[in-house]
Design a protein around this motif. Structure first.
Motif, mmCIF file in Angstrom:
data_model
loop_
_atom_site.group_PDB
_atom_site.id
_atom_site.type_symbol
_atom_site.label_atom_id
_atom_site.label_comp_id
_atom_site.label_asym_id
_atom_site.label_seq_id
_atom_site.Cartn_x
_atom_site.Cartn_y
_atom_site.Cartn_z
ATOM 1 N N LEU A 22 10.639 22.193 69.734
ATOM 2 C CA LEU A 22 12.065 22.276 70.043
ATOM 3 C C LEU A 22 12.407 23.554 70.812
ATOM 4 N N THR A 23 11.781 24.647 70.423
ATOM 5 C CA THR A 23 12.135 25.941 71.012
ATOM 6 C C THR A 23 11.193 26.336 72.145
ATOM 7 N N GLY A 24 10.086 25.627 72.267
ATOM 8 C CA GLY A 24 9.118 25.983 73.299
ATOM 9 C C GLY A 24 8.414 27.301 73.016
ATOM 10 N N THR A 25 8.427 27.744 71.774
ATOM 11 C CA THR A 25 7.696 28.967 71.424
ATOM 12 C C THR A 25 6.803 28.674 70.227
ATOM 13 N N ARG A 26 5.880 29.595 70.013
ATOM 14 C CA ARG A 26 5.000 29.416 68.874
ATOM 15 C C ARG A 26 5.732 29.790 67.584
ATOM 16 N N VAL A 27 5.654 28.925 66.603
ATOM 17 C CA VAL A 27 6.237 29.209 65.291
ATOM 18 C C VAL A 27 5.131 29.066 64.253
ATOM 19 N N ASP A 28 5.004 30.052 63.397
ATOM 20 C CA ASP A 28 4.002 30.010 62.331
ATOM 21 C C ASP A 28 4.696 29.885 60.993
ATOM 22 N N MET A 29 3.902 29.523 59.982
ATOM 23 C CA MET A 29 4.489 29.493 58.643
ATOM 24 C C MET A 29 3.550 30.161 57.641
ATOM 25 N N SER A 30 4.144 30.649 56.576
ATOM 26 C CA SER A 30 3.351 31.208 55.485
ATOM 27 C C SER A 30 2.802 30.067 54.646
ATOM 28 N N VAL A 31 1.820 30.361 53.809
ATOM 29 C CA VAL A 31 1.352 29.355 52.855
ATOM 30 C C VAL A 31 2.502 29.084 51.884
ATOM 31 N N PRO A 32 2.892 27.840 51.709
ATOM 32 C CA PRO A 32 4.017 27.562 50.804
ATOM 33 C C PRO A 32 3.687 27.930 49.356
ATOM 34 N N VAL A 33 4.736 28.166 48.606
ATOM 35 C CA VAL A 33 4.603 28.471 47.183
ATOM 36 C C VAL A 33 5.350 27.379 46.418
ATOM 37 N N ALA A 34 4.726 26.852 45.375
ATOM 38 C CA ALA A 34 5.399 25.889 44.491
ATOM 39 C C ALA A 34 5.501 26.535 43.123
ATOM 40 N N ARG A 35 6.702 26.596 42.582
ATOM 41 C CA ARG A 35 6.858 27.232 41.269
ATOM 42 C C ARG A 35 8.043 26.655 40.523
ATOM 43 N N HIS A 75 4.521 20.129 59.394
ATOM 44 C CA HIS A 75 5.168 19.223 60.349
ATOM 45 C C HIS A 75 6.502 19.783 60.831
ATOM 46 N N ALA A 76 7.254 20.358 59.911
ATOM 47 C CA ALA A 76 8.550 20.945 60.289
ATOM 48 C C ALA A 76 8.342 22.102 61.262
ATOM 49 N N THR A 77 7.312 22.913 61.005
ATOM 50 C CA THR A 77 7.017 24.058 61.865
ATOM 51 C C THR A 77 6.653 23.589 63.276
ATOM 52 N N THR A 78 5.839 22.545 63.346
ATOM 53 C CA THR A 78 5.458 21.988 64.654
ATOM 54 C C THR A 78 6.694 21.501 65.412
ATOM 55 N N SER A 79 7.605 20.856 64.679
ATOM 56 C CA SER A 79 8.840 20.390 65.336
ATOM 57 C C SER A 79 9.653 21.548 65.885
ATOM 58 N N LEU A 80 9.756 22.611 65.085
ATOM 59 C CA LEU A 80 10.545 23.763 65.531
ATOM 60 C C LEU A 80 9.896 24.397 66.761
ATOM 61 N N SER A 81 8.585 24.408 66.759
ATOM 62 C CA SER A 81 7.831 24.962 67.868
ATOM 63 C C SER A 81 8.093 24.160 69.154
#
Lengths: 206, 159
Positions: free
Chosen positions: A30-43, A22-28
């Motif tokens: 907001l900036t009008g460009t494509r933003v991708d994200m890596s698979v998150p890591v929980a540790r 959801h955060a990535t979509t918002s940034l995308s």
């Protein structure tokens, strides 16, 4: 802090996945460009390991936000300064001064707003998923060394343990060097609340 | 030259030659002890003021009140004399002032707790670079006890 089972860490990663998406979509948007994200890591990491994770002296332009309510914790966004500038150029075309290593007041308030929007969408996704109420603080901003920033999200964990749960994802834009790192640092008490809300039985080894 | 690295909530003691360093002190405080006669130094990167607030097991290096006696013990084991110890402090910044939270003002409380712990052990503080809004990296030269303090934005100074 008790050790978490592989299943519980999977649940935390999935929470990170939904929130960061959801955060990535918002940034995308907001900036009008494509933003991708890596698979998150929980540790679960020791404080010293958390320092190493982001480079002991690496400098970041950061936004930091606390959340409170039925879940507590913090969300930290770290950008290398040049990546923050690239992001600001998209948001404030013609206004951003690339030659200056420091940030103007306008640039800081734009970064603060980016932190606000990204953390807000992360948290509303988290809230929808769990049915728990979460209220975010106003975000703070800083240009400083990684560990000095992240430690503000570890204070609660520090009282009960020598380790903390860290859920992080990388964001990167295609063609633009706007990469950053997004951290969810749940307070220790929030973990039990999260698992309970999602119906995960505590079958960790206590 | 050997540089011993101290992480968050960690501590170390050593004799000259060499340096001890810790990076990225934000609200955390670097407590540095030095015995100039024997050229033995120690550094702790404390995160919280008081082990009384802790639940569960206490890691000495994490709290100001427990880190100081542990540093003294480690330095005495290397041959330092308690009566010769002097201290320097750095860190305890208040970053993210826009976030209205008492909890985030922990830097100031860390500094006060470090001073109190040193006073309780009769160790004089020779120099301090504390407070403000910037993170710090510190490095102790075991040869002469100089403490180098660096910030991301304002360069380096010697204490």
């Amino acid at each position: 802090m008790r050790p978490f089972s592989a299943f519980e860490l999977d649940v935390l990663r999935e929470i990170g996945n939904i929130g960061a998406a959801h955060a990535t979509t918002s940034l995308s948007k907001l900036t009008g460009t494509r933003v991708d994200m890596s698979v998150p890591v929980a540790r679960v990491l020791s404080f010293a390991e958390i320092g190493m994770l982001i480079g002991e002296e690496t400098v970041y332009a950061a936004t930091f936000l606390l959340f409170d309510g039925e879940l507590k914790g913090s969300i930290v966004l770290l950008f290398r300064p040049e990546a923050a500038k690239a992001l600001l150029r998209l948001l404030l075309p013609g206004v951003v001064d690339d030659e200056r290593p420091s940030f103007t007041e306008l640039e800081w308030s734009a970064l603060q707003e980016i932190g606000n929007i990204l953390a807000g969408s992360y948290l509303s996704a988290l809230s929808d998923l769990t049915g728990l109420k979460v209220s975010p603080s106003v975000p703070g901003v800083a240009l400083d060394m990684g560990p000095s920033i992240l430690v503000y999200g570890l204070l609660e964990a520090g009282r009960v343990s020598d380790h903390a749960v860290v859920i992080d994802a990388r964001l990167y834009g295609s063609g633009q060097s706007i990469g950053g790192q997004l951290f969810l640092l749940p307070a220790p008490d929030a973990l039990a609340a999260l698992f309970q809300a999602l119906g995960v039985q505590a079958h960790g080894r206590d | 030259m050997d540089v011993i690295r101290v992480g968050i909530a960690d501590l170390a003691a050593a004799a000259a030659p060499g340096r001890i360093r810790t990076a990225g002190l934000g609200s955390c405080v670097g407590i540095v002890l030095y015995d100039g006669r024997h050229k033995i130094g120690g550094m702790a990167h404390i995160m919280l003021p008081d082990s009384g607030q802790a639940r569960g097991d206490v890691q000495a290096a994490k709290f100001a009140d427990t880190a100081v006696p542990e540093l003294i013990r480690r330095m005495e084991a290397l041959g330092a004399h308690r009566s010769r110890l002097v201290a320097k402090l750095a860190g305890g910044a208040h970053m993210f002032q826009q976030v209205r939270s008492e909890a985030l003002k922990i830097g100031e409380r860390n500094v006060e707790a470090a001073r109190a712990a040193l006073r309780a052990h009769d160790i004089p503080i020779l120099a301090e670079d504390t407070g403000g809004t910037l993170g710090r990296t510190i490095e102790l030269d075991l040869e002469d006890g100089t403490l180098y303090v660096r910030t991301a934005q304002n360069g380096e100074q010697a204490l």
